[in-house]
Design an enzyme around this catalytic site. Sequence first.
Site, short mmCIF file in Angstrom:
data_model
loop_
_atom_site.label_atom_id
_atom_site.label_comp_id
_atom_site.label_asym_id
_atom_site.label_seq_id
_atom_site.Cartn_x
_atom_site.Cartn_y
_atom_site.Cartn_z
N CYS A 1 1.03 -1.16 -0.12
CA CYS A 1 0.29 -0.39 -0.33
C CYS A 1 1.26 0.91 0.25
O CYS A 1 0.46 2.40 -0.21
CB CYS A 1 -0.76 -0.05 1.22
SG CYS A 1 -2.27 -1.48 1.08
N HIS B 1 -3.48 6.89 3.11
CA HIS B 1 -3.53 5.95 2.26
C HIS B 1 -5.03 5.64 2.22
O HIS B 1 -5.09 5.69 3.83
CB HIS B 1 -3.00 5.02 2.60
CG HIS B 1 -3.22 2.80 2.78
ND1 HIS B 1 -4.03 2.73 0.80
CD2 HIS B 1 -3.22 2.17 2.97
CE1 HIS B 1 -3.93 1.90 1.18
NE2 HIS B 1 -4.09 1.04 2.67
N ASN C 1 -10.52 -0.36 0.20
CA ASN C 1 -8.33 0.22 -0.16
C ASN C 1 -8.17 -1.23 -1.05
O ASN C 1 -8.20 -1.69 -1.20
CB ASN C 1 -8.08 -1.22 1.58
CG ASN C 1 -6.40 -1.16 1.87
OD1 ASN C 1 -5.96 -0.44 0.76
ND2 ASN C 1 -6.03 -1.52 2.36
O1 UT7 Z 1 -4.19 -1.75 3.51
C1 UT7 Z 1 -3.04 -0.90 4.54
C2 UT7 Z 1 -3.12 -2.13 5.48
N1 UT7 Z 1 -3.84 -2.90 6.06
C3 UT7 Z 1 -4.72 -2.07 6.98
O2 UT7 Z 1 -4.51 -1.54 7.83
C4 UT7 Z 1 -6.59 -2.59 7.80
C5 UT7 Z 1 -5.96 -2.47 9.75
N2 UT7 Z 1 -7.11 -3.48 10.27
C6 UT7 Z 1 -8.04 -3.24 10.13
O3 UT7 Z 1 -8.86 -2.25 9.47
C7 UT7 Z 1 -9.31 -3.66 11.27
O4 UT7 Z 1 -7.71 -4.35 11.94
C8 UT7 Z 1 -10.20 -3.99 10.41
C9 UT7 Z 1 -11.19 -3.79 9.59
C10 UT7 Z 1 -9.38 -6.00 9.49
C11 UT7 Z 1 -10.44 -5.33 11.69
O5 UT7 Z 1 -10.86 -4.40 12.65
P1 UT7 Z 1 -11.24 -5.02 14.20
O6 UT7 Z 1 -11.55 -3.18 14.82
O7 UT7 Z 1 -9.30 -5.22 14.52
O8 UT7 Z 1 -11.53 -6.23 14.31
P2 UT7 Z 1 -10.90 -7.20 14.78
O9 UT7 Z 1 -10.25 -7.87 13.86
O10 UT7 Z 1 -10.23 -7.64 16.03
O11 UT7 Z 1 -11.89 -8.12 15.36
C12 UT7 Z 1 -13.44 -7.81 15.56
C13 UT7 Z 1 -13.89 -9.12 15.93
C14 UT7 Z 1 -13.82 -10.27 16.01
O12 UT7 Z 1 -15.00 -11.36 17.04
P3 UT7 Z 1 -14.54 -11.75 17.89
O13 UT7 Z 1 -13.11 -12.60 17.74
O14 UT7 Z 1 -13.88 -10.49 18.82
O15 UT7 Z 1 -16.21 -12.32 18.40
C15 UT7 Z 1 -13.96 -10.89 13.89
O16 UT7 Z 1 -14.58 -11.81 14.12
O17 UT7 Z 1 -15.03 -8.99 14.68
C16 UT7 Z 1 -15.59 -10.06 13.95
N3 UT7 Z 1 -14.67 -9.25 12.11
C17 UT7 Z 1 -16.28 -9.66 11.93
N4 UT7 Z 1 -17.91 -9.00 12.01
C18 UT7 Z 1 -18.76 -9.20 11.02
C19 UT7 Z 1 -13.99 -9.61 11.78
N5 UT7 Z 1 -14.65 -9.42 10.41
C20 UT7 Z 1 -15.57 -8.81 10.31
C21 UT7 Z 1 -17.11 -8.81 9.97
N6 UT7 Z 1 -18.00 -8.38 10.23
N7 UT7 Z 1 -16.49 -8.80 8.51
#
Ligand code: UT7
Length: 332
Positions: free
Chosen positions: A118, A259, A289
């Site tokens: 990215c 980004h 993204n």
């Molecule tokens: O492009 C450059 C690099 N990439 C980035 O910068 C991305 C960086 N990371 C992110 O944008 C975020 O970490 C995400 C959007 C990918 C995820 O958000 P988060 O707030 O960090 O969520 P998490 O991974 O801590 O997950 C929280 C919960 C989990 O459930 P449990 O374990 O708490 O029950 C996930 O399984 O959210 C769940 N989850 C979802 N729920 C509904 C993860 N994806 C989804 C989804 N829909 N699509």
Amino acid sequence: MHDQHTLTARIAGLGTFLPEKILTNKDFERMVDTSDEWIMSRTGIRERHVVGPEESVATLAIEAGRRAMADADVSPEEVELLILATATVEQPIPSTSAIIQPALGVKNATCFDIAAACSGFLYGLHIARQFMVTGEVKTAMVIGAETLSRYTDYTDRATCILFGDGAGAVVLKPAPSGEGILRSALHTDGTYADFIQMPGGGSKYPPNVKEHIDARLPFIKMRGNETFKVAVRAITEVCQEVLVAADVRVEQVDLFIPHQANLRIISAVGDRLGIAPEKVYLNLERVGNTSSASIPLAMQEAIDRGVLKRGNLVLMGAFGGGLTWAATLLRW
Ligand code: UT7
């Protein structure tokens, strides 16, 4: 005119391309266990463009490149350097930049690809600028192009909702110091290499082994939450680094084009930098993204909407797989 006093590069033309097909959050509700509400509140993304069967990263890059040359009013023969940043190459051999060279008509250009995920577009700008500072090149093109949808695991709800396809290109020309690119900085920390990766498809897990495909190795994997935390710190620090190096106060910045990975990352960075929210340009709601295409796509939209104007001081910051991060300060 190029002369021996040239000390930097300016963007002389910009062109972008988004494929027509759109995937909305509602579409994802039918594919994985997710909701429009979760995706909007956790990422700020509502829809993303994805390629159709006849398209590929090359077709997107060619269209963006042609538009950038038209915008800059340069002929293809004038372009001496073509740098293509992508994490989703057309094919491993040869480089995607070589593949698109004939269609762009840039027959006098040295072509190579760079892999900085990215951060690739800002890496490309920095590298092209070096060729101008040395006087070696008078016209360069930098393209960020991605077809992330081709490597997205549409059974993994944590990553599939994030990515979109697209391309953005700029034509660079030499400029005197104080115009164009004022300052840029690039960083890498490979100790986090497994935070964002596609393990399969290369030398370690070759694509021609069925077990690798069955194990879903040729798909993008991300340790999202850990990536999130490093991203906020890294983008903030590299932006501060270029502001200090250019002796510019954050209040002087007219527009911050980050980004477009996640609205919460961007908001946290904006707060830490002390940039007013109305100076932060956002388009991730409409494109998701798009990795190396993200900054030029946002830039084009900001111009089309009259937000980015000639003479503006623009700060750009990016972060991605590697991990890599980068910032560029430019006078538009
Ligand atoms: O492009 C450059 C690099 N990439 C980035 O910068 C991305 C960086 N990371 C992110 O944008 C975020 O970490 C995400 C959007 C990918 C995820 O958000 P988060 O707030 O960090 O969520 P998490 O991974 O801590 O997950 C929280 C919960 C989990 O459930 P449990 O374990 O708490 O029950 C996930 O399984 O959210 C769940 N989850 C979802 N729920 C509904 C993860 N994806 C989804 C989804 N829909 N699509």
